[in-house]
Scaffold this motif. Structure first.
Motif, PDB file in Angstrom:
ATOM      1  N   LEU A 181     -21.361 -47.523 -32.258  1.00 24.96           N
ATOM      2  CA  LEU A 181     -21.938 -48.556 -31.384  1.00 24.96           C
ATOM      3  C   LEU A 181     -23.406 -48.321 -31.087  1.00 24.96           C
ATOM      4  CD1 LEU A 181     -19.055 -49.009 -28.764  1.00 24.96           C
ATOM      5  CD2 LEU A 181     -19.338 -50.068 -31.016  1.00 24.96           C
ATOM      6  N   GLU A 182     -23.889 -47.111 -31.339  1.00 26.46           N
ATOM      7  CA  GLU A 182     -25.271 -46.789 -31.000  1.00 26.46           C
ATOM      8  C   GLU A 182     -26.249 -47.056 -32.133  1.00 26.46           C
ATOM      9  OE1 GLU A 182     -24.898 -42.748 -29.868  1.00 26.46           O
ATOM     10  OE2 GLU A 182     -24.130 -43.207 -27.855  1.00 26.46           O
ATOM     11  N   ASN A 183     -25.752 -47.180 -33.361  1.00 28.52           N
ATOM     12  CA  ASN A 183     -26.650 -47.431 -34.481  1.00 28.52           C
ATOM     13  C   ASN A 183     -25.929 -48.256 -35.545  1.00 28.52           C
ATOM     14  OD1 ASN A 183     -25.294 -45.563 -36.440  1.00 28.52           O
ATOM     15  ND2 ASN A 183     -25.909 -44.040 -34.899  1.00 28.52           N
TER      16      ASN A 183
ATOM     17  N   ILE B 151      -7.798 -41.066 -39.849  1.00 25.10           N
ATOM     18  CA  ILE B 151      -7.726 -40.427 -38.529  1.00 25.10           C
ATOM     19  C   ILE B 151      -8.200 -41.384 -37.445  1.00 25.10           C
ATOM     20  CG2 ILE B 151      -8.530 -38.496 -37.123  1.00 25.10           C
ATOM     21  CD1 ILE B 151      -6.563 -37.754 -39.324  1.00 25.10           C
ATOM     22  N   PHE B 152      -9.236 -42.157 -37.739  1.00 23.53           N
ATOM     23  CA  PHE B 152      -9.741 -43.130 -36.759  1.00 23.53           C
ATOM     24  C   PHE B 152      -8.660 -44.156 -36.422  1.00 23.53           C
ATOM     25  CE2 PHE B 152     -12.161 -46.507 -34.882  1.00 23.53           C
ATOM     26  CZ  PHE B 152     -13.286 -45.916 -34.339  1.00 23.53           C
ATOM     27  N   LEU B 153      -7.968 -44.642 -37.445  1.00 27.22           N
ATOM     28  CA  LEU B 153      -6.890 -45.616 -37.230  1.00 27.22           C
ATOM     29  C   LEU B 153      -5.769 -45.009 -36.388  1.00 27.22           C
ATOM     30  CD1 LEU B 153      -5.689 -48.418 -37.899  1.00 27.22           C
ATOM     31  CD2 LEU B 153      -4.731 -47.392 -39.973  1.00 27.22           C
ATOM     32  N   ARG B 154      -5.466 -43.741 -36.618  1.00 28.37           N
ATOM     33  CA  ARG B 154      -4.387 -43.083 -35.878  1.00 28.37           C
ATOM     34  C   ARG B 154      -4.700 -43.031 -34.382  1.00 28.37           C
ATOM     35  NH1 ARG B 154      -3.476 -36.999 -37.425  1.00 28.37           N
ATOM     36  NH2 ARG B 154      -2.847 -37.979 -39.395  1.00 28.37           N
TER      37      ARG B 154
ATOM     38  N   THR C 163     -14.750 -49.986 -38.959  1.00 25.87           N
ATOM     39  CA  THR C 163     -15.450 -51.269 -39.103  1.00 25.87           C
ATOM     40  C   THR C 163     -14.966 -52.278 -38.076  1.00 25.87           C
ATOM     41  OG1 THR C 163     -15.739 -50.867 -41.478  1.00 25.87           O
ATOM     42  CG2 THR C 163     -15.973 -53.141 -40.708  1.00 25.87           C
ATOM     43  N   GLN C 164     -13.663 -52.347 -37.856  1.00 25.71           N
ATOM     44  CA  GLN C 164     -13.123 -53.252 -36.845  1.00 25.71           C
ATOM     45  C   GLN C 164     -13.604 -52.869 -35.451  1.00 25.71           C
ATOM     46  OE1 GLN C 164      -8.984 -52.585 -37.835  1.00 25.71           O
ATOM     47  NE2 GLN C 164      -8.750 -54.659 -38.651  1.00 25.71           N
ATOM     48  N   TYR C 165     -13.616 -51.582 -35.167  1.00 28.89           N
ATOM     49  CA  TYR C 165     -14.062 -51.107 -33.858  1.00 28.89           C
ATOM     50  C   TYR C 165     -15.505 -51.509 -33.601  1.00 28.89           C
ATOM     51  CZ  TYR C 165     -15.025 -47.906 -30.006  1.00 28.89           C
ATOM     52  OH  TYR C 165     -15.388 -47.378 -28.787  1.00 28.89           O
ATOM     53  N   ARG C 166     -16.361 -51.308 -34.592  1.00 30.82           N
ATOM     54  CA  ARG C 166     -17.772 -51.666 -34.440  1.00 30.82           C
ATOM     55  C   ARG C 166     -17.936 -53.172 -34.240  1.00 30.82           C
ATOM     56  NH1 ARG C 166     -21.762 -49.558 -38.978  1.00 30.82           N
ATOM     57  NH2 ARG C 166     -22.412 -47.984 -37.457  1.00 30.82           N
ATOM     58  N   LYS C 167     -17.209 -53.952 -35.002  1.00 36.09           N
ATOM     59  CA  LYS C 167     -17.317 -55.409 -34.909  1.00 36.09           C
ATOM     60  C   LYS C 167     -16.864 -55.918 -33.548  1.00 36.09           C
ATOM     61  CE  LYS C 167     -15.799 -59.677 -37.198  1.00 36.09           C
ATOM     62  NZ  LYS C 167     -14.990 -60.241 -38.306  1.00 36.09           N
TER      63      LYS C 167
END
Length: 284
Positions: free
Chosen positions: A241-243, A265-268, A275-279
């Motif tokens: 989120l910062e860059n 690991i991020f999905l877990r 990518t979804q998280y950033r969007k």
């Protein structure tokens, strides 16, 4: 708050006003809501909605709406929502300097002995203490003239009520094992972006790898590497989120050697891809 935004934002006040009240949300039990950590400030946590599992050193307690706990300075603790429930907590934090100067009698007679474990206080807050915190949050949000004085008054009142209550349990009880875990966590926080081996962590805290795993899992219910991965995901979610760096560079910057493993690991932990998280959470 978007349900994917699970980062806990802590400023712990400012240089000239070391006091903060923050709202923390989570909707996913597997997310890194507030993993095992410690800090120099006193922390008062009150559940405003849902149920929370709070761990203080080796002891766990489940809190429902309207219940809270006190976490002493430099005490290992973690917070997770119970099961899959939504969680909302009010967290008040202030340090010893906010309460009293180093040579003041309040500091030497009450605050320092409390920090050192010489004064033992109950970890679960009373109804009166919960009301004080909720009232302070209301005043803190309003930012009325002289609200700083009201917050100082609240901090002093909380310390006073804690010390004057019957002593049921020593919530600090650090012990040698707690110090081992704290040092291991410090090592992880300082070196998460690099390659870390179990032997390196064990050498840093002067124990065998087997002993480190036993002690660490006793406090955290996860291995040192599981904690490392969780912490790396927390830091990478901040970087996302910062860059605008590519996800592969974010993964590398958080200590992951493989983008595919990072995505897994991020999905877990976060319930979505990087990518979804950033969007979903990137501020325009």
């Amino acid at each position: 708050m978007n349900k994917l935004n699970l980062r806990e934002k802590r400023t712990h006040g400012t240089e000239n006003f070391r006091f903060s009240i923050e709202e923390v949300f989570s909707e996913n039990h597997s997310s890194p809501f507030s993993p095992l950590h410690f800090h120099s400030e006193f922390e008062f946590c009150v559940v405003d909605e849902g149920e929370m599992n709070v761990q203080i050193n080796e002891k766990s307690v489940t809190l429902s709406k309207g219940e809270g706990v006190f976490v002493n300075s430099d005490t290992l603790h973690s917070i997770l929502p119970k099961d899959e429930s939504f969680g909302h907590m009010i967290i008040m934090m202030f340090d010893a300097d906010f309460v009293a100067g180093e040579k003041e009698v309040i500091r030497t007679k009450y605050v320092t002995p409390l920090i050192n474990g010489e004064i033992s206080v109950p970890e679960k807050l009373s109804a009166e203490e919960v009301r004080l915190i909720l009232k302070a949050e209301e005043l803190y949000k309003k930012g009325n003239p002289a609200f700083e004085l009201e917050m100082k008054s609240c901090a002093l009142k909380l310390i006073s009520t804690l010390i004057n209550r019957p002593l049921f349990i020593d919530s600090k009880a650090p012990g040698k094992n707690a110090e081992i875990v704290k040092k291991a966590i410090e090592y992880i926080h300082e070196n998460f972006a690099s390659t870390i081996t179990l032997s390196q962590m064990a050498d840093f805290v002067y124990v065998t790898p087997e002993h480190l795993c036993r002690v660490f899992s006793r406090f955290t219910d996860e291995s040192p590497f599981e904690y490392l991965n969780r912490y790396r995901i927390i830091k990478s979610s901040e970087m996302l989120l910062e860059n605008s760096l590519p996800v592969s560079e974010i993964a590398s910057g958080a200590g992951f050697n493989s983008s595919s493993y990072y995505n897994k690991i991020f999905l877990r932990y976060m319930g979505c891809t990087p990518t979804q998280y950033r969007k979903e959470n990137k501020r325009i």
